[in-house]
Design an enzyme around this catalytic site. Sequence first.
Site, short mmCIF file in Angstrom:
data_model
loop_
_atom_site.label_atom_id
_atom_site.label_comp_id
_atom_site.label_asym_id
_atom_site.label_seq_id
_atom_site.Cartn_x
_atom_site.Cartn_y
_atom_site.Cartn_z
N GLY A 9 0.80 -1.23 0.00
CA GLY A 9 0.00 0.00 0.00
C GLY A 9 0.83 1.27 0.00
O GLY A 9 0.39 2.30 0.53
N ALA A 11 1.58 3.12 -2.56
CA ALA A 11 1.37 4.00 -3.72
C ALA A 11 0.72 5.33 -3.35
O ALA A 11 1.05 6.36 -3.92
CB ALA A 11 0.54 3.28 -4.78
N GLY A 13 -1.67 7.80 -0.16
CA GLY A 13 -2.13 8.01 1.20
C GLY A 13 -1.07 7.82 2.27
O GLY A 13 0.08 8.24 2.13
N ASP A 33 2.26 -3.05 -4.30
CA ASP A 33 0.97 -2.37 -4.45
C ASP A 33 0.28 -2.84 -5.72
O ASP A 33 0.93 -3.33 -6.65
CB ASP A 33 1.17 -0.84 -4.50
CG ASP A 33 -0.09 -0.08 -4.12
OD1 ASP A 33 -0.18 0.38 -2.96
OD2 ASP A 33 -1.01 0.04 -4.97
N ASP A 42 -1.94 -7.94 -6.81
CA ASP A 42 -3.27 -7.80 -6.23
C ASP A 42 -3.33 -8.70 -5.00
O ASP A 42 -3.43 -9.93 -5.12
CB ASP A 42 -4.34 -8.20 -7.26
CG ASP A 42 -5.74 -8.12 -6.67
OD1 ASP A 42 -5.88 -7.84 -5.46
OD2 ASP A 42 -6.70 -8.35 -7.44
N SER A 112 -4.16 -0.65 11.90
CA SER A 112 -5.52 -0.84 12.39
C SER A 112 -6.31 0.43 12.06
O SER A 112 -6.06 1.08 11.04
CB SER A 112 -5.47 -1.13 13.89
OG SER A 112 -6.75 -1.30 14.42
N TYR A 150 -15.43 -3.40 7.43
CA TYR A 150 -14.20 -2.60 7.63
C TYR A 150 -13.78 -2.63 9.10
O TYR A 150 -12.65 -2.97 9.45
CB TYR A 150 -14.42 -1.16 7.16
CG TYR A 150 -13.18 -0.31 7.27
CD1 TYR A 150 -12.23 -0.32 6.24
CD2 TYR A 150 -12.91 0.46 8.40
CE1 TYR A 150 -11.07 0.44 6.34
CE2 TYR A 150 -11.76 1.21 8.51
CZ TYR A 150 -10.84 1.20 7.47
OH TYR A 150 -9.68 1.94 7.59
N LYS A 154 -10.46 -4.56 10.95
CA LYS A 154 -9.43 -3.86 11.73
C LYS A 154 -9.43 -4.36 13.18
O LYS A 154 -8.38 -4.46 13.82
CB LYS A 154 -9.66 -2.35 11.68
CG LYS A 154 -9.54 -1.75 10.27
CD LYS A 154 -8.14 -1.94 9.69
CE LYS A 154 -7.98 -1.24 8.34
NZ LYS A 154 -6.62 -1.40 7.80
N1 LIG Z 1 -7.53 7.25 5.68
C1 LIG Z 1 -8.04 6.99 6.86
O1 LIG Z 1 -8.83 7.78 7.40
C2 LIG Z 1 -7.65 5.75 7.61
C3 LIG Z 1 -8.04 5.62 8.94
C4 LIG Z 1 -7.70 4.46 9.63
C5 LIG Z 1 -6.98 3.45 9.00
N2 LIG Z 1 -6.63 3.62 7.69
C6 LIG Z 1 -5.87 2.51 7.07
O2 LIG Z 1 -4.65 3.01 6.56
C7 LIG Z 1 -4.24 2.20 5.46
C8 LIG Z 1 -3.89 3.10 4.31
O3 LIG Z 1 -5.07 3.77 3.90
P1 LIG Z 1 -5.09 5.15 3.11
O4 LIG Z 1 -6.13 5.96 3.74
O5 LIG Z 1 -3.72 5.67 2.97
O6 LIG Z 1 -5.71 4.64 1.73
P2 LIG Z 1 -5.23 4.75 0.21
O7 LIG Z 1 -6.39 4.31 -0.60
O8 LIG Z 1 -4.60 6.06 -0.08
O9 LIG Z 1 -4.08 3.65 0.15
C9 LIG Z 1 -4.34 2.28 0.08
C10 LIG Z 1 -3.25 1.62 -0.72
O10 LIG Z 1 -3.54 0.23 -0.81
C11 LIG Z 1 -3.36 -0.18 -2.16
N3 LIG Z 1 -4.23 -1.33 -2.45
C12 LIG Z 1 -5.58 -1.35 -2.48
N4 LIG Z 1 -6.03 -2.57 -2.83
C13 LIG Z 1 -4.94 -3.34 -3.01
C14 LIG Z 1 -4.76 -4.70 -3.40
N5 LIG Z 1 -5.80 -5.51 -3.69
N6 LIG Z 1 -3.50 -5.17 -3.51
C15 LIG Z 1 -2.43 -4.36 -3.27
N7 LIG Z 1 -2.54 -3.07 -2.91
C16 LIG Z 1 -3.79 -2.56 -2.78
C17 LIG Z 1 -3.77 1.05 -2.98
O11 LIG Z 1 -3.30 1.00 -4.31
C18 LIG Z 1 -3.16 2.17 -2.16
O12 LIG Z 1 -1.82 2.39 -2.49
C19 LIG Z 1 -5.40 1.25 5.18
O13 LIG Z 1 -5.12 -0.01 5.76
C20 LIG Z 1 -6.58 1.90 5.87
O14 LIG Z 1 -7.56 1.00 6.24
C21 LIG Z 1 -6.93 4.73 6.97
#
Ligand SMILES: NC(=O)c1ccc[n+]([C@@H]2O[C@H](COP(=O)([O-])OP(=O)(O)OC[C@H]3O[C@@H](n4cnc5c(N)ncnc54)[C@H](O)[C@@H]3O)[C@@H](O)[C@H]2O)c1
Length: 254
Positions: A9, A11, A13, A33, A42, A112, A150, A154
């Site tokens: 992940g 790529a 966020g 990713d 994937d 988480s 979701y 977590k």
């Molecule tokens: N953004 C929030 O508010 C938040 C809050 C709590 C937890 N999180 C957790 O933080 C982590 C990162 O989330 P984010 O908000 O940066 O999201 P994001 O969508 O920016 O990043 C998610 C990443 O996972 C990759 N991904 C998705 N499906 C995939 C797959 N099948 N195989 C390989 N890679 C895959 C995407 O390409 C992306 O790079 C996640 O686990 C999310 O649940 C996020």
Amino acid sequence: MKKRYAMTGGATGIGAALREQLCAAGHEVISIDIKEGDIIADLSTQEGRDRALASVRERAADGLDGFIPCAGLPPVAPPRIIAAVNYFAAVAMATGLQDLVGKRRGTVLLVSSNSAPMTQTSHPLAQAFLAGDEAKALDVAEGEMGQTVYSASKHALTVWMRRNVVAWAKAGVRLNAVAPGITDTPLTQQVFADEQLGGVMRDFSAMVPWGQTAQPGQIANVMRFMLSDEADFVCGSVFFVDGGSDAMLRSDQF
Ligand SMILES: NC(=O)c1ccc[n+]([C@@H]2O[C@H](COP(=O)([O-])OP(=O)(O)OC[C@H]3O[C@@H](n4cnc5c(N)ncnc54)[C@H](O)[C@@H]3O)[C@@H](O)[C@H]2O)c1
């Protein structure tokens, strides 16, 4: 000292912010990713996980200082894919790399969420995750709302971490989790844009005691610390980085 980390992940966020910070500090990062990275896979599929594991093992035969399964899907994604990526891919990838991380007495940092406590361990879906039968758990997930899947994914991931701390410490790996609150990423933007969940999320972010949403770098700062030698007695911890929202909702629990 230069360290070597593998992560999923990376790529966009939070993962992208962490990858950039680790690289800027001079560390090597192997990023897996579905979109872009050193290894494209994937992780919702067994084939993707197997290929990603083989490729990391090839690049890091002498060990990893850390592994961060950060890839995750939002509550608006199809329930089966949320379950497969958020819980099963994280556990499978961490387990498949345990020996490489153990070689360097490294750390696995799970991602988480502050929504994890919103589901109980006794919930049938959390139980299905923790039982480890992916096919069965995905069938159970299909009958649930996205936000339940979701939160349960977590929750189960965090309980899995706590249950495995002793065995993994014996194997030379310290397990921890970071629990971010609402963070400004593509994942959150998808939830904000959702007709049903968007309003609920906006109302919730307005209630966060310390600001509304975090920037990805604010979460990555804490993750980078948890991966560092400065945190080398931190083991089995769930670190909430959520502007006080978990404390607001569950004041008497910690
Ligand atoms: N953004 C929030 O508010 C938040 C809050 C709590 C937890 N999180 C957790 O933080 C982590 C990162 O989330 P984010 O908000 O940066 O999201 P994001 O969508 O920016 O990043 C998610 C990443 O996972 C990759 N991904 C998705 N499906 C995939 C797959 N099948 N195989 C390989 N890679 C895959 C995407 O390409 C992306 O790079 C996640 O686990 C999310 O649940 C996020």
